[in-house]
Design a protein around this motif. Structure first.
Motif, PDB file in Angstrom:
ATOM      1  N   ASN A 192       0.851  -1.190   0.000  1.00 55.47           N
ATOM      2  CA  ASN A 192       0.000   0.000   0.000  1.00 55.47           C
ATOM      3  C   ASN A 192       0.890   1.244   0.000  1.00 55.47           C
ATOM      4  O   ASN A 192       1.474   1.593   1.027  1.00 55.47           O
ATOM      5  CB  ASN A 192      -0.902  -0.011   1.241  1.00 55.47           C
ATOM      6  N   SER A 341      -5.595  -2.978   3.365  1.00 54.71           N
ATOM      7  CA  SER A 341      -4.782  -1.762   3.270  1.00 54.71           C
ATOM      8  C   SER A 341      -3.725  -1.715   4.363  1.00 54.71           C
ATOM      9  O   SER A 341      -2.831  -0.875   4.328  1.00 54.71           O
ATOM     10  CB  SER A 341      -5.660  -0.515   3.389  1.00 54.71           C
ATOM     11  N   GLU A 347      -1.837   1.232   8.197  1.00 56.40           N
ATOM     12  CA  GLU A 347      -2.086   2.306   7.221  1.00 56.40           C
ATOM     13  C   GLU A 347      -2.246   3.645   7.919  1.00 56.40           C
ATOM     14  O   GLU A 347      -1.564   4.615   7.608  1.00 56.40           O
ATOM     15  CB  GLU A 347      -3.330   2.018   6.382  1.00 56.40           C
ATOM     16  N   ASN A 354     -11.197   4.370   6.865  1.00 51.26           N
ATOM     17  CA  ASN A 354     -10.276   3.853   5.842  1.00 51.26           C
ATOM     18  C   ASN A 354     -10.547   2.399   5.490  1.00 51.26           C
ATOM     19  O   ASN A 354     -10.266   1.965   4.372  1.00 51.26           O
ATOM     20  CB  ASN A 354      -8.817   4.049   6.254  1.00 51.26           C
ATOM     21  N   GLU A 358     -11.225   1.129   1.748  1.00 50.92           N
ATOM     22  CA  GLU A 358     -10.493   0.016   1.141  1.00 50.92           C
ATOM     23  C   GLU A 358     -11.438  -1.025   0.553  1.00 50.92           C
ATOM     24  O   GLU A 358     -11.230  -1.513  -0.568  1.00 50.92           O
ATOM     25  CB  GLU A 358      -9.587  -0.643   2.182  1.00 50.92           C
ATOM     26  N   ARG A 361     -12.966   0.046  -2.737  1.00 52.86           N
ATOM     27  CA  ARG A 361     -12.024  -0.124  -3.847  1.00 52.86           C
ATOM     28  C   ARG A 361     -11.841  -1.598  -4.206  1.00 52.86           C
ATOM     29  O   ARG A 361     -11.703  -1.947  -5.383  1.00 52.86           O
ATOM     30  CB  ARG A 361     -10.684   0.510  -3.487  1.00 52.86           C
ATOM     31  N   GLN A 362     -11.834  -2.457  -3.200  1.00 57.15           N
ATOM     32  CA  GLN A 362     -11.729  -3.889  -3.484  1.00 57.15           C
ATOM     33  C   GLN A 362     -12.910  -4.356  -4.324  1.00 57.15           C
ATOM     34  O   GLN A 362     -12.742  -5.115  -5.295  1.00 57.15           O
ATOM     35  CB  GLN A 362     -11.662  -4.683  -2.181  1.00 57.15           C
ATOM     36  N   VAL A 367      -8.105  -1.437  -6.494  1.00 55.55           N
ATOM     37  CA  VAL A 367      -7.306  -1.034  -5.340  1.00 55.55           C
ATOM     38  C   VAL A 367      -6.042  -0.299  -5.808  1.00 55.55           C
ATOM     39  O   VAL A 367      -5.413  -0.684  -6.793  1.00 55.55           O
ATOM     40  CB  VAL A 367      -6.940  -2.277  -4.498  1.00 55.55           C
TER      41      VAL A 367
END
Length: 418
Positions: A192, A341, A347, A354, A358, A361-362, A367
């Protein structure tokens, strides 16, 4: 178009997949941002709106939460030229994100607004820290602190430690099993580019770090950071016109409590957390079960909080959490990766946002890892999880986020790829 006469709008089935997260945004994760929470919040909200492919004028609702810090929604909205039809700023920490998604859905369902931004802005290292340091060190002792500090419960670790210790006593859970959570999340963070800590650690590294509050070693604890984070929620119909593949919300449960919250240990078992009750709402609302989930975002303020939640939401049997988090299941390439992440342990600490960012986005399959960008402008994921490589979960379709405020309070959300 009117609803069919037999539509039951009071049923959770009515809301499944009706709303979506269409945009996510964040600032950098730093220590010593040099910015106000107002600046951080504006930065994150602007990024989330742009990520959705929307304009500030497309947003008419805003929700935020704080814990003695942050900035009110109206200031962020004003800085971005947004006129709000609905806003609310609430007090709360780790169980807030998923709960506010539910409130956003309710506000839109009631016709109060059409698109809602949820944000959290915090200088969690340089200003208001979670423990008894920073700005909190000079704060007057009042409210619940009058009870907790008398027993030496000033920091989150001190308050949660009895639940962790009891689990070890009742089920034989070993420190090295739970230390695997940090080791695995550090592997994810190494892929990441924006993670604060990118170094891969071992179980031995965790156990060799100093004890902070038994049974917590330093590396069992999350990283404190300064950051802003935001998500945009709107209807699934509107989501189809936004920038990315829609991520649909299957079901939520918000700030569900154990029978007694202020002294949850007086209503045992101590090692059972709010997820035991929240799951009775979450899975029926979502129409799926733990076995259907491809990826989890289990709140990792500490390694133990991740383990307890995964257990009490039903991803494994009670007492088997230590094995579940250490046998490879939650690792990238495993059956059900967690916090890909790097989460709060690696992270950055965001009070839960967050991990939702994440998982969105997955589910989009985009990602932001170190994989190369192809000619079409899209990331070409290799599914090679060695250091500095990919962290995209292959064929990711359903996610679960498990929010944590304390052992007695939790929130959760299930999303799916549209």
């Amino acid at each position: 178009m009117p609803l069919p006469a037999d539509t039951d709008t009071t049923s959770p089935k009515y809301l499944r997949d009706k709303y979506a997260i269409v945009g996510v945004g964040e600032t950098t994760y730093t220590r010593g941002s040099g910015r106000t929470t107002r600046a951080l919040g504006t930065w994150a909200v602007r990024n989330a709106i742009a990520d959705a492919g929307l304009k500030p004028s497309d947003i008419d609702g805003m929700l935020s939460y704080q814990s003695g810090d942050s900035t009110f929604s109206t200031f962020i909205a004003g800085d971005l030229g947004i006129r709000l039809n609905f806003y609310m700023d609430v007090f709360g920490g780790g169980s807030s994100t998923e709960a506010l998604v539910g409130l956003a859905i309710g506000a839109m369902e009631a016709g109060m607004c059409k698109a809602v931004v949820i944000f959290r802005a915090m200088n969690g290292f340089s200003q208001v820290r979670i423990g008894g340091t920073g700005a909190r060190a000079v704060a007057p002792v009042s409210g619940d602190m009058l009870h907790g500090r008398a027993y030496g419960w000033q920091s989150a670790g001190q308050m949660f430690a009895p639940s962790f210790m009891r689990h070890m006593h009742d089920y034989g859970t070993r420190p090295e099993q739970v230390a695997a959570v940090k080791a695995i999340h550090s592997e994810h963070a190494s892929n990441n580019p924006k993670a604060y800590y990118k170094e891969r650690l071992t179980v031995e590294d965790v156990l060799a770090s100093r004890i902070i509050c038994k049974p917590l070693h330093l590396l069992d604890c999350c990283v404190e950071t300064d950051n802003g984070t935001a998500i945009v929620v709107t209807s699934a119909d509107r989501a189809r016109d936004c920038k990315h593949h829609p991520v649909l919300i299957r079901g939520v449960v918000g700030r569900c409590n154990k029978p007694r919250l202020d002294m949850h240990y007086q209503h045992g078992p101590i090692s059972t957390v709010a997820g035991r009750y929240a799951r009775e709402i979450l899975w029926p609302n979502a129409g799926v079960g733990p076995e259907d989930v491809d990826i989890t975002g289990s709140y990792d303020a500490f390694t133990f909080t991740t383990m307890l939640q995964l257990e009490d939401y039903g991803f494994c049997k009670k007492g088997e959490g230590g094995d579940y988090v250490s046998n490879g299941t939650i690792r990238l390439g495993g059956r059900r990766p967690n916090n890909t992440s790097g989460g709060h342990l690696c992270e950055g600490y965001t009070h839960g946002v967050n991990m939702v960012v994440e998982n969105v986005r997955q589910l989009r399959h985009d990602v932001d890892d170190s994989c190369p960008i192809g000619p079409d402008g899209k990331r070409q994921h290799t599914y090679d999880y060695r250091q500095g490589g990919c962290r995209q979960v292959k064929n990711c379709e359903v996610s679960a986020n498990l929010g944590w405020a304390n052992p007695g309070t939790g929130s959760a959300m299930v999303m799916r790829r549209g």
